[in-house]
Design a protein around this motif. Sequence first.
Motif, PDB file in Angstrom:
ATOM      1  N   PRO A 227       0.716  -1.241   0.167  1.00 61.61           N
ATOM      2  CA  PRO A 227       0.064  -0.020  -0.158  1.00 61.61           C
ATOM      3  C   PRO A 227       0.822   1.262   0.081  1.00 61.61           C
ATOM      4  O   PRO A 227       0.511   2.375  -0.690  1.00 61.61           O
ATOM      5  CB  PRO A 227      -0.882   0.068   1.410  1.00 61.61           C
ATOM      6  N   GLY A 228       1.975   1.109   0.758  1.00 62.81           N
ATOM      7  CA  GLY A 228       2.776   2.554   0.782  1.00 62.81           C
ATOM      8  C   GLY A 228       3.375   2.708  -0.606  1.00 62.81           C
ATOM      9  O   GLY A 228       3.379   3.952  -1.047  1.00 62.81           O
ATOM     10  N   SER A 229       3.750   1.913  -1.342  1.00 61.15           N
ATOM     11  CA  SER A 229       4.200   2.271  -2.757  1.00 61.15           C
ATOM     12  C   SER A 229       3.247   2.648  -3.527  1.00 61.15           C
ATOM     13  O   SER A 229       3.576   3.358  -4.714  1.00 61.15           O
ATOM     14  CB  SER A 229       5.013   1.068  -3.204  1.00 61.15           C
ATOM     15  N   THR A 230       2.086   1.990  -3.439  1.00 61.24           N
ATOM     16  CA  THR A 230       0.901   2.527  -4.141  1.00 61.24           C
ATOM     17  C   THR A 230       0.529   3.964  -4.105  1.00 61.24           C
ATOM     18  O   THR A 230       0.455   4.842  -5.000  1.00 61.24           O
ATOM     19  CB  THR A 230      -0.448   1.917  -3.954  1.00 61.24           C
TER      20      THR A 230
ATOM     21  N   THR B 128       1.447   7.387  -7.143  1.00 61.35           N
ATOM     22  CA  THR B 128       0.345   7.686  -7.771  1.00 61.35           C
ATOM     23  C   THR B 128      -0.193   9.176  -7.132  1.00 61.35           C
ATOM     24  O   THR B 128       0.122   9.283  -6.226  1.00 61.35           O
ATOM     25  CB  THR B 128      -1.137   6.720  -7.443  1.00 61.35           C
ATOM     26  N   PRO B 129      -1.090   9.893  -8.029  1.00 58.87           N
ATOM     27  CA  PRO B 129      -1.072  11.175  -7.471  1.00 58.87           C
ATOM     28  C   PRO B 129      -2.361  11.143  -6.113  1.00 58.87           C
ATOM     29  O   PRO B 129      -2.918  10.121  -5.890  1.00 58.87           O
ATOM     30  CB  PRO B 129      -1.906  11.700  -8.562  1.00 58.87           C
ATOM     31  N   ALA B 130      -2.689  12.229  -5.990  1.00 55.61           N
ATOM     32  CA  ALA B 130      -3.642  12.305  -4.665  1.00 55.61           C
ATOM     33  C   ALA B 130      -4.957  11.679  -5.326  1.00 55.61           C
ATOM     34  O   ALA B 130      -5.288  11.647  -6.286  1.00 55.61           O
ATOM     35  CB  ALA B 130      -3.959  13.843  -4.278  1.00 55.61           C
TER      36      ALA B 130
ATOM     37  N   ILE C  84      -7.454   2.568  -3.932  1.00 54.57           N
ATOM     38  CA  ILE C  84      -6.125   1.606  -4.557  1.00 54.57           C
ATOM     39  C   ILE C  84      -5.490   1.184  -3.502  1.00 54.57           C
ATOM     40  O   ILE C  84      -5.039   0.025  -3.293  1.00 54.57           O
ATOM     41  CB  ILE C  84      -5.709   2.287  -5.835  1.00 54.57           C
ATOM     42  N   MET C  85      -4.995   1.935  -2.588  1.00 58.64           N
ATOM     43  CA  MET C  85      -4.200   1.763  -1.384  1.00 58.64           C
ATOM     44  C   MET C  85      -4.739   0.896  -0.440  1.00 58.64           C
ATOM     45  O   MET C  85      -4.530  -0.279  -0.147  1.00 58.64           O
ATOM     46  CB  MET C  85      -3.525   3.028  -0.934  1.00 58.64           C
ATOM     47  N   ALA C  86      -6.279   1.101  -0.501  1.00 60.93           N
ATOM     48  CA  ALA C  86      -7.048  -0.053   0.616  1.00 60.93           C
ATOM     49  C   ALA C  86      -7.013  -1.327  -0.019  1.00 60.93           C
ATOM     50  O   ALA C  86      -7.023  -2.086   0.474  1.00 60.93           O
ATOM     51  CB  ALA C  86      -8.191   0.788   0.905  1.00 60.93           C
TER      52      ALA C  86
END
Length: 96
Positions: A39-42, A46-48, A53-55
Amino acid sequence: PPPARFDAPAQPVPMPGQSTPFQVLGTFILWMGWYGFNPGSTLGITPAGYGPIMARAAMCTTLSAAVGGITVVGFGRIFSKTYDVGMMCNGILAGL
């Protein structure tokens, strides 16, 4: 090879596990570290506005590790009639 690794007819001798608590601790540390990677690299690339997608990446990480551990425990119970914590840790790491 070391002489204690094989018996007289050159058959491998089973090696006992080392420390189950440390194995579980190491598995837990690696599992938690995976959340910084997936999740951290996602979020880092990626932009704000990409929180969903992180979830999803965090949920995928959780489910894959949990299902890997449960599957190995199930197969271990079916084939060897025992529950093995070490095998569960290996299944969790395989799922990651």
